[in-house]
Design an enzyme around this catalytic site. Structure first.
Site, PDB file in Angstrom:
ATOM      1  N   LYS A   1      16.992   9.242  16.976  1.00  0.00           N
ATOM      2  CA  LYS A   1      17.762   7.992  17.007  1.00  0.00           C
ATOM      3  C   LYS A   1      18.508   7.843  18.337  1.00  0.00           C
ATOM      4  CE  LYS A   1      18.300   8.233  11.980  1.00  0.00           C
ATOM      5  NZ  LYS A   1      19.105   8.876  10.929  1.00  0.00           N
TER       6      LYS A   1
ATOM      7  N   ASP B   1      16.412  14.602  13.690  1.00  0.00           N
ATOM      8  CA  ASP B   1      16.479  13.184  13.292  1.00  0.00           C
ATOM      9  C   ASP B   1      17.498  12.431  14.158  1.00  0.00           C
ATOM     10  OD1 ASP B   1      16.003  10.990  11.208  1.00  0.00           O
ATOM     11  OD2 ASP B   1      18.174  11.270  11.092  1.00  0.00           O
TER      12      ASP B   1
ATOM     13  N   GLY C   1      19.543   5.233   2.823  1.00  0.00           N
ATOM     14  CA  GLY C   1      19.548   4.643   1.478  1.00  0.00           C
ATOM     15  C   GLY C   1      18.553   3.505   1.394  1.00  0.00           C
TER      16      GLY C   1
ATOM     17  N   GLU D   1      15.493  13.602   5.157  1.00  0.00           N
ATOM     18  CA  GLU D   1      14.117  13.453   5.620  1.00  0.00           C
ATOM     19  C   GLU D   1      13.199  14.298   4.739  1.00  0.00           C
ATOM     20  OE1 GLU D   1      13.256  11.337   8.333  1.00  0.00           O
ATOM     21  OE2 GLU D   1      15.257  10.848   7.655  1.00  0.00           O
TER      22      GLU D   1
ATOM     23  N   ILE E   1      22.911  -0.316   9.674  1.00  0.00           N
ATOM     24  CA  ILE E   1      23.817  -0.844  10.710  1.00  0.00           C
ATOM     25  C   ILE E   1      22.993  -1.548  11.798  1.00  0.00           C
ATOM     26  CG2 ILE E   1      25.621  -0.270  12.380  1.00  0.00           C
ATOM     27  CD1 ILE E   1      26.025   2.383  10.892  1.00  0.00           C
TER      28      ILE E   1
ATOM     29  N   ALA F   1       0.839  -1.195   0.000  1.00  0.00           N
ATOM     30  CA  ALA F   1       0.000   0.000   0.000  1.00  0.00           C
ATOM     31  C   ALA F   1       0.872   1.242   0.000  1.00  0.00           C
ATOM     32  CB  ALA F   1      -0.905   0.004   1.239  1.00  0.00           C
TER      33      ALA F   1
ATOM     34  N   VAL G   1      17.253   3.277  13.365  1.00  0.00           N
ATOM     35  CA  VAL G   1      18.470   3.844  13.948  1.00  0.00           C
ATOM     36  C   VAL G   1      19.684   3.445  13.117  1.00  0.00           C
ATOM     37  CG1 VAL G   1      19.891   3.994  16.027  1.00  0.00           C
ATOM     38  CG2 VAL G   1      17.413   3.690  16.230  1.00  0.00           C
TER      39      VAL G   1
HETATM   40  N1  HSE Z   1      17.619  11.383   6.877  1.00  0.00           N
HETATM   41  C1  HSE Z   1      18.237  10.284   7.498  1.00  0.00           C
HETATM   42  C2  HSE Z   1      19.747  10.468   7.395  1.00  0.00           C
HETATM   43  C3  HSE Z   1      17.806   9.006   6.834  1.00  0.00           C
HETATM   44  O1  HSE Z   1      20.197  11.301   6.609  1.00  0.00           O
HETATM   45  O2  HSE Z   1      20.459   9.805   8.112  1.00  0.00           O
HETATM   46  C4  HSE Z   1      18.120   7.791   7.638  1.00  0.00           C
HETATM   47  O3  HSE Z   1      17.498   7.803   8.872  1.00  0.00           O
END
Ligand code: HSE
Length: 433
Positions: A202, A198, A299, A187, A134, A43, A130
Site C-alpha cells: 500500500k 501488505d 472489511g 490476508e 478510506i 465469477a 489502499v
Molecule cells: N489484510 C488487510 C488489512 C486487508 O488487515 O488491512 C485490507 O487491505
C-alpha cells in the site's frame, strides 16, 4: 447514457460486499454515476449460499467475465499475483476497464499494467487496494493536486493495528491474530499483515501517487510487529509514545524513503488514537500542511465502498468520452520523476533503544559516550531500579533524529561492550515534523 455493465470476479469478503452494496444502493449509485451499474456476471471459485444472486449468471471461471462481450468493466477481487495479473492484462487487451482491490498486484505489476492500459485507452482503478474504505488515493491524487507532497505516514494494515491495540491490554499475539482472521480482516497469508508486506504494497502505491515516481515495491524496507513485546509497548507509553506499525514515505532531495516498521508516535498525536482495525493516513503537502484520512481499512462493505466509487468514476469518465482521464498514478507519464528509493542506511529517524546493561558503575557513561561519538543526541533516558534482576537492568533511551547509518554503527559498538548483554532492541520513532 447507456448502462455500464460490470462483471465481478471473486466472491470472497470484498466481492460479496461489493455485490451486496451495488444491489442494495443501486438507485442512489445510478444517480451519482448518471447511469445504471448492472452486474451482468459473477465469477468465483466457490458460490456463496448467503448471497442471493437474483438470477445473475454465475460461473466458476473468472475468465468467463473477461470473455463476456457485454462486460464493460471487470472488477478484479480474486487477490494474489499471477492469476490476477493474467486476468487484468487480458481484460485490458480486450479493451475493458478494470477496477481492482488488489494492492499486491498494483504494487508489484502496476507499472506494466498502467502502460498496457494507457495504450489500450482503458482505466485501471485501485482505490480499494489502499486503506480499504478510506478514499485516500483520490485525496492524494486529486484532492492534493496543488501540492508538493513531502511525506506520507500511515497505519495501513488493519490486522496489525488490531493486534497492537489488543496487545496494549495484555492479550496474546496469536489469539488476537486468530480473531482478526475470523473477522475477515487478514490476508490469505497473514504473515503479509504481521510482517509488513501488505503495508509495503500500500505504501508503494501511495508514494508513487504522491510523489510522481514509478512503483518500486522491491525497494521498500519491511519490518513486522512480531518482535514487539508488551514491555516495549509499556515503556514507550511511559516516555509519552505509542507503538504503531507505520508505513512512511518521505521525499528528500536525493531520493525517497520508503519504509514500513514499528514506530513510536507521540501519544498526543491524532494518529496514536487510531485503534483496532481502523486505518489512518497522514499526508503532508507544502500548501495545505498536514492532513489525515481516517476510517475502516478492511472489511467487506467498507472496502466495497471504495470499489464502487471507482466504478462510478469509470462510468462518469466513459460518459465524458474524454481521452484526458485522471492519470493512473496522478501524474502524466512524461511528468513522472525518477527519484530513487534510498537505502535504509540513508534514512533519518529518531530511535527508541532498549539495552540490557550490567548494573556496574560507569555503564551509563560508556553508553552515552558511544552514542555521542556517533553524533547521536539523547532526548530521554530511563532506568528503573525496580527492574534490576540478577545484576542486570534495562536502559531505555530515546534519541533525536539521526541517520540510520550512524545508529547501526553505534548499536554495533554498544553490543560489543562487555557491560551490555545480548542485542540492543531498536524501534524507530517519528514526530511528524
Ligand atoms: N489484510 C488487510 C488489512 C486487508 O488487515 O488491512 C485490507 O487491505
Amino acid at each position: 447514457m447507456k448502462d455500464v455493465n460490470v462483471g465481478i470476479c471473486g466472491l470472497g469478503t470484498v466481492g460479496g460486499g461489493t455485490f451486496n452494496v451495488l444491489t442494495r444502493n443501486a438507485k442512489l449509485i445510478a444517480g451519482r454515476a448518471g447511469c445504471n451499474i448492472r452486474i451482468v456476471r459473477v465469477a468465483s471459485r466457490r458460490q456463496r449460499d448467503d448471497i442471493d444472486l437474483g438470477g445473475i449468471p454465475f460461473t466458476s471461471d473468472v475468465f468467463d467475465v473477461v470473455n463476456d462481450d457485454s462486460v464493460d468493466v471487470v472488477i478484479e477481487l480474486i487477490g494474489g499475483y499471477d492469476a490476477a495479473r493474467e486476468l487484468v492484462m487480458s481484460a485490458i487487451r480486450k479493451g475493458k476497464h478494470v477496477v481492482t482491490a488488489n494492492k499486491a498486484l498494483i504494487a508489484v505489476h502496476g507499472n506494466e499494467i498502467f502502460e498496457a492500459a494507457e495504450k489500450a485507452g482503458v482505466i485501471v482503478a485501485y482505490e480499494a487496494g489502499v486503506a480499504g474504505g478510506i478514499p485516500v488515493i483520490k485525496s492524494v491524487r486529486e484532492g492534493m493536486a496543488a501540492n508538493r507532497i513531502d511525506w506520507i505516514a500511515g497505519i495501513i494494515n488493519g490486522t496489525g493495528n488490531y493486534i497492537l491495540t489488543e496487545m496494549r491490554a495484555g492479550r496474546e499475539f496469536s489469539e488476537v491474530l486468530k480473531e482478526a482472521q475470523d473477522l475477515g480482516y487478514a490476508e490469505a497469508d497473514p504473515t503479509f499483515d504481521v510482517e509488513g508486506v501488505d503495508a509495503a504494497h500500500k505504501l508503494t502505491i501511495l508514494a508513487a501517487a504522491g510523489f510522481g515516481v514509478p512503483l518500486q515495491f522491491e525497494r521498500a524496507y519491511t519490518e513486522g510487529i512480531s518482535r514487539i513485546t508488551p514491555y516495549d509497548i509499556a515503556h514507550a507509553e511511559l516516555l509519552g509514545y505509542r507503538i504503531k506499525h507505520l508505513g512512511i514515505a518521505r521525499r528528500r532531495d536525493e531520493g525517497i524513503e520508503l519504509r514500513v516498521h514499528p514506530t513510536l508516535v507521540p501519544r498526543s498525536h491524532l494518529i496514536a488514537q487510531v485503534d483496532g482495525v481502523l486505518n489512518a493516513v497522514l499526508v503532508d503537502g507544502d500548501a495545505v500542511g498536514q492532513t489525515m484520512y481516517y476510517g475502516p481499512g478492511a472489511g467487506d462493505e467498507a472496502t466495497a465502498s471504495a470499489v464502487i466509487a471507482d466504478i462510478v468514476d469509470v462510468a462518469r469518465s466513459v460518459a465524458a468520452n474524454s481521452s484526458q482521464r485522471v492519470p493512473y498514478l496522478g501524474f502524466y507519464p512524461s511528468a513522472m520523476e525518477n527519484l530513487p528509493v534510498l537505502d535504509m542506511e540513508d534514512i533519518q529517524s529518531a530511535y527508541y533503544l532498549r539495552i540490557q546493561a550490567l548494573d556496574r558503575p560507569g555503564v551509563l557513561a560508556k553508553i552515552s559516550s558511544v552514542l555521542s561519538e556517533h553524533g547521536i543526541n539523547i532526548e530521554s533516558i530511563m532506568q528503573k531500579e525496580s527492574e534490576l534482576k540478577d545484576g542486570r537492568i534495562p536502559v531505555i533511551i530515546l534519541t533525536h533524529t539521526v541517520q540510520e547509518r550512524q545508529m547501526n554503527r553505534a548499536i554495533e559498538e554498544l553490543e560489543a561492550l562487555a557491560d551490555i548483554e545480548g542485542q540492543v532492541t531498536r524501534i524507530r520513532a517519528e514526530n511528524f515534523n
